[in-house]
Design a protein around this motif. Structure first.
Motif, PDB file in Angstrom:
ATOM      1  N   THR A   8      11.090   5.933  -5.877  1.00 40.52           N
ATOM      2  CA  THR A   8      10.965   7.087  -6.759  1.00 40.52           C
ATOM      3  C   THR A   8      11.196   8.380  -5.976  1.00 40.52           C
ATOM      4  O   THR A   8      10.958   8.445  -4.769  1.00 40.52           O
ATOM      5  CB  THR A   8       9.573   7.162  -7.408  1.00 40.52           C
ATOM      6  OG1 THR A   8       8.593   7.334  -6.396  1.00 40.52           O
ATOM      7  CG2 THR A   8       9.255   5.912  -8.202  1.00 40.52           C
ATOM      8  N   ASP A  33      11.388   9.895 -10.833  1.00 42.24           N
ATOM      9  CA  ASP A  33      10.075  10.443 -10.488  1.00 42.24           C
ATOM     10  C   ASP A  33       9.004   9.361 -10.565  1.00 42.24           C
ATOM     11  O   ASP A  33       9.264   8.230 -10.974  1.00 42.24           O
ATOM     12  CB  ASP A  33       9.720  11.625 -11.393  1.00 42.24           C
ATOM     13  CG  ASP A  33       9.701  11.265 -12.870  1.00 42.24           C
ATOM     14  OD1 ASP A  33       9.673  10.060 -13.217  1.00 42.24           O
ATOM     15  OD2 ASP A  33       9.714  12.188 -13.703  1.00 42.24           O
ATOM     16  N   LEU A  34       7.796   9.715 -10.150  1.00 36.36           N
ATOM     17  CA  LEU A  34       6.705   8.748 -10.100  1.00 36.36           C
ATOM     18  C   LEU A  34       6.364   8.187 -11.481  1.00 36.36           C
ATOM     19  O   LEU A  34       6.122   6.988 -11.630  1.00 36.36           O
ATOM     20  CB  LEU A  34       5.467   9.382  -9.464  1.00 36.36           C
ATOM     21  CG  LEU A  34       4.259   8.476  -9.303  1.00 36.36           C
ATOM     22  CD1 LEU A  34       4.603   7.243  -8.476  1.00 36.36           C
ATOM     23  CD2 LEU A  34       3.107   9.244  -8.679  1.00 36.36           C
ATOM     24  N   GLN A  35       6.355   9.037 -12.499  1.00 43.63           N
ATOM     25  CA  GLN A  35       6.051   8.553 -13.845  1.00 43.63           C
ATOM     26  C   GLN A  35       7.066   7.495 -14.262  1.00 43.63           C
ATOM     27  O   GLN A  35       6.704   6.462 -14.810  1.00 43.63           O
ATOM     28  CB  GLN A  35       6.034   9.689 -14.860  1.00 43.63           C
ATOM     29  CG  GLN A  35       5.713   9.193 -16.261  1.00 43.63           C
ATOM     30  CD  GLN A  35       5.573  10.321 -17.270  1.00 43.63           C
ATOM     31  OE1 GLN A  35       5.383  11.465 -16.900  1.00 43.63           O
ATOM     32  NE2 GLN A  35       5.656   9.989 -18.538  1.00 43.63           N
ATOM     33  N   GLY A  37       8.722   5.606 -12.281  1.00 46.55           N
ATOM     34  CA  GLY A  37       8.448   4.418 -11.468  1.00 46.55           C
ATOM     35  C   GLY A  37       7.318   3.587 -12.029  1.00 46.55           C
ATOM     36  O   GLY A  37       7.382   2.361 -12.059  1.00 46.55           O
ATOM     37  N   ILE A  38       6.273   4.253 -12.492  1.00 47.08           N
ATOM     38  CA  ILE A  38       5.146   3.542 -13.099  1.00 47.08           C
ATOM     39  C   ILE A  38       5.586   2.854 -14.389  1.00 47.08           C
ATOM     40  O   ILE A  38       5.232   1.700 -14.651  1.00 47.08           O
ATOM     41  CB  ILE A  38       3.965   4.508 -13.338  1.00 47.08           C
ATOM     42  CG1 ILE A  38       3.400   4.963 -11.989  1.00 47.08           C
ATOM     43  CG2 ILE A  38       2.885   3.858 -14.203  1.00 47.08           C
ATOM     44  CD1 ILE A  38       2.423   6.102 -12.069  1.00 47.08           C
ATOM     45  N   GLU A  39       6.380   3.545 -15.194  1.00 45.14           N
ATOM     46  CA  GLU A  39       6.889   2.941 -16.432  1.00 45.14           C
ATOM     47  C   GLU A  39       7.773   1.736 -16.126  1.00 45.14           C
ATOM     48  O   GLU A  39       7.671   0.704 -16.789  1.00 45.14           O
ATOM     49  CB  GLU A  39       7.653   3.984 -17.240  1.00 45.14           C
ATOM     50  CG  GLU A  39       6.757   5.069 -17.807  1.00 45.14           C
ATOM     51  CD  GLU A  39       7.531   6.243 -18.387  1.00 45.14           C
ATOM     52  OE1 GLU A  39       8.778   6.245 -18.336  1.00 45.14           O
ATOM     53  OE2 GLU A  39       6.869   7.184 -18.869  1.00 45.14           O
ATOM     54  N   GLU A  40       8.641   1.853 -15.124  1.00 47.23           N
ATOM     55  CA  GLU A  40       9.517   0.745 -14.743  1.00 47.23           C
ATOM     56  C   GLU A  40       8.709  -0.437 -14.222  1.00 47.23           C
ATOM     57  O   GLU A  40       9.007  -1.588 -14.534  1.00 47.23           O
ATOM     58  CB  GLU A  40      10.530   1.201 -13.689  1.00 47.23           C
ATOM     59  CG  GLU A  40      11.473   0.128 -13.233  1.00 47.23           C
ATOM     60  CD  GLU A  40      12.386  -0.404 -14.319  1.00 47.23           C
ATOM     61  OE1 GLU A  40      12.905  -1.528 -14.139  1.00 47.23           O
ATOM     62  OE2 GLU A  40      12.599   0.277 -15.340  1.00 47.23           O
ATOM     63  N   ALA A  41       7.680  -0.172 -13.445  1.00 48.93           N
ATOM     64  CA  ALA A  41       6.810  -1.241 -12.957  1.00 48.93           C
ATOM     65  C   ALA A  41       6.146  -1.960 -14.125  1.00 48.93           C
ATOM     66  O   ALA A  41       6.068  -3.196 -14.138  1.00 48.93           O
ATOM     67  CB  ALA A  41       5.755  -0.676 -12.008  1.00 48.93           C
ATOM     68  N   GLY A  42       5.693  -1.217 -15.101  1.00 49.96           N
ATOM     69  CA  GLY A  42       5.090  -1.831 -16.284  1.00 49.96           C
ATOM     70  C   GLY A  42       6.071  -2.714 -17.031  1.00 49.96           C
ATOM     71  O   GLY A  42       5.744  -3.839 -17.431  1.00 49.96           O
ATOM     72  N   ARG A  43       7.303  -2.231 -17.201  1.00 51.95           N
ATOM     73  CA  ARG A  43       8.324  -3.043 -17.875  1.00 51.95           C
ATOM     74  C   ARG A  43       8.630  -4.303 -17.076  1.00 51.95           C
ATOM     75  O   ARG A  43       8.746  -5.391 -17.638  1.00 51.95           O
ATOM     76  CB  ARG A  43       9.600  -2.235 -18.087  1.00 51.95           C
ATOM     77  CG  ARG A  43       9.537  -1.267 -19.246  1.00 51.95           C
ATOM     78  CD  ARG A  43      10.908  -0.685 -19.547  1.00 51.95           C
ATOM     79  NE  ARG A  43      11.406   0.165 -18.478  1.00 51.95           N
ATOM     80  CZ  ARG A  43      11.119   1.451 -18.325  1.00 51.95           C
ATOM     81  NH1 ARG A  43      10.304   2.042 -19.190  1.00 51.95           N
ATOM     82  NH2 ARG A  43      11.622   2.153 -17.333  1.00 51.95           N
TER      83      ARG A  43
END
Length: 57
Positions: A8, A33-35, A37-43
């Protein structure tokens, strides 16, 4: 066992430098961005954000 890496916040200057030294960014999961990255990790993990309408206070 392995790991998935999400990069990110990679600036365009750093991305250019990495490509110049031979790093293939097409094989990496990069987000802005970090947000993101967090969304992609969740997916990637199969998580979904939902609204719980049955909330008791």
């Amino acid at each position: 066992m392995g790991a998935n890496v999400i990069i990110t916040g990679l600036s365009s200057e750093i991305a250019r430098t990495l490509v110049t030294i031979g790093v293939d960014l097409t094989k990496m999961n990069t987000v802005g961005d970090l947000q993101g990255g967090i969304e992609e990790a969740g997916r990637t993990l199969g998580f979904a954000v939902t609204r719980n309408l049955d909330v008791h206070h």
